[in-house]
Write an enzyme that holds these catalytic residues in place. Structure first.
Site, PDB file in Angstrom:
ATOM      1  N   GLN A  52      -9.419  36.494  -8.232  1.00 53.08           N
ATOM      2  CA  GLN A  52      -8.391  35.879  -7.387  1.00 53.08           C
ATOM      3  C   GLN A  52      -6.979  36.313  -7.761  1.00 53.08           C
ATOM      4  O   GLN A  52      -6.039  36.060  -7.007  1.00 53.08           O
ATOM      5  CB  GLN A  52      -8.482  34.346  -7.462  1.00 53.08           C
ATOM      6  CG  GLN A  52      -9.757  33.796  -6.848  1.00 53.08           C
ATOM      7  CD  GLN A  52      -9.767  32.280  -6.897  1.00 53.08           C
ATOM      8  OE1 GLN A  52     -10.117  31.697  -7.896  1.00 53.08           O
ATOM      9  NE2 GLN A  52      -9.363  31.642  -5.807  1.00 53.08           N
ATOM     10  N   LEU A  91      -8.131  28.430  -3.513  1.00 48.95           N
ATOM     11  CA  LEU A  91      -6.775  28.977  -3.551  1.00 48.95           C
ATOM     12  C   LEU A  91      -6.670  30.281  -2.757  1.00 48.95           C
ATOM     13  O   LEU A  91      -5.592  30.637  -2.299  1.00 48.95           O
ATOM     14  CB  LEU A  91      -6.337  29.208  -5.006  1.00 48.95           C
ATOM     15  CG  LEU A  91      -6.191  27.950  -5.869  1.00 48.95           C
ATOM     16  CD1 LEU A  91      -5.779  28.326  -7.287  1.00 48.95           C
ATOM     17  CD2 LEU A  91      -5.205  26.969  -5.258  1.00 48.95           C
ATOM     18  N   HIS A 132     -18.317  26.845  -8.093  1.00 50.41           N
ATOM     19  CA  HIS A 132     -17.362  27.512  -7.202  1.00 50.41           C
ATOM     20  C   HIS A 132     -16.791  28.760  -7.876  1.00 50.41           C
ATOM     21  O   HIS A 132     -16.728  29.834  -7.270  1.00 50.41           O
ATOM     22  CB  HIS A 132     -16.251  26.517  -6.841  1.00 50.41           C
ATOM     23  CG  HIS A 132     -15.198  27.048  -5.921  1.00 50.41           C
ATOM     24  ND1 HIS A 132     -14.991  26.549  -4.655  1.00 50.41           N
ATOM     25  CD2 HIS A 132     -14.278  28.045  -6.084  1.00 50.41           C
ATOM     26  CE1 HIS A 132     -13.987  27.215  -4.086  1.00 50.41           C
ATOM     27  NE2 HIS A 132     -13.531  28.123  -4.935  1.00 50.41           N
TER      28      HIS A 132
HETATM   29 ZN    ZN Z   1     -12.044  29.584  -4.821  1.00 48.53          ZN
END
Ligand code: ZN
Length: 156
Positions: A52, A91, A132
């Site tokens: 991410q 996010l 997750h």
């Molecule tokens: Zn995520």
């Protein structure tokens, strides 16, 4: 270093399976861990996986109720009991909230930030967050897990 969060379900880095961290104590990894917490805090998240922030490594951080968890090369070894439906955000997918089915209790093995091998049994929100984040390490997003037919099953 200051990192920004990669967004968008079509983003290539978010869809790639990550590579294992070879040495948790390596300087670049030790520098990366606090930077990940900073990026996560700035985004008001409870979890962040390395892809991410554009880094394709098997590394994630979680912080729930000021309890910090660093997951290096995590693997889910076992799950206990039922699966539960919980509305998750990500996010990398701002504004999207989807009800996802996860195991309520899991056992995860990983190395911590000191390079120590750990086994943790987690339940509830922590278990959901771990599942997750591990999905992120496998290039899987909540949009892939979402199954509308489950909502009927749970009568939501
Ligand atoms: Zn995520």
């Amino acid at each position: 270093m200051k990192y920004s969060i990669v967004t968008g379900a079509e983003s290539a880095i978010l869809r790639k399976k990550t590579l294992p961290v070879e040495d948790p104590l390596a300087k670049d990894i030790q520098r990366l861990i606090p930077d990940m917490f900073v990026a996560m805090h700035e985004a008001n998240g409870i979890g962040l996986a390395a892809p991410q922030i554009g880094i394709s490594l098997r590394l994630a951080v979680i912080e729930i109720n000021e309890e910090k968890l660093v997951l290096i090369n995590p693997t889910i070894k076992d799950h206990i009991g039922d699966r539960i439906l919980f509305e998750e955000g990500c996010l990398s997918l701002p504004g999207k909230f989807l009800a996802i089915e996860r195991y309520e209790t899991i056992t995860v093995e990983y190395d911590d930030e000191h390079g120590t091998h750990q086994t943790l049994t987690a339940s509830g929100l922590l278990a959901i967050a771990i599942q997750h984040e591990i999905d992120h390490l496998d290039g899987v997003l909540i949009v892939d897990r979402y199954d509308e037919s489950l909502l009927k099953h749970y009568a939501l």
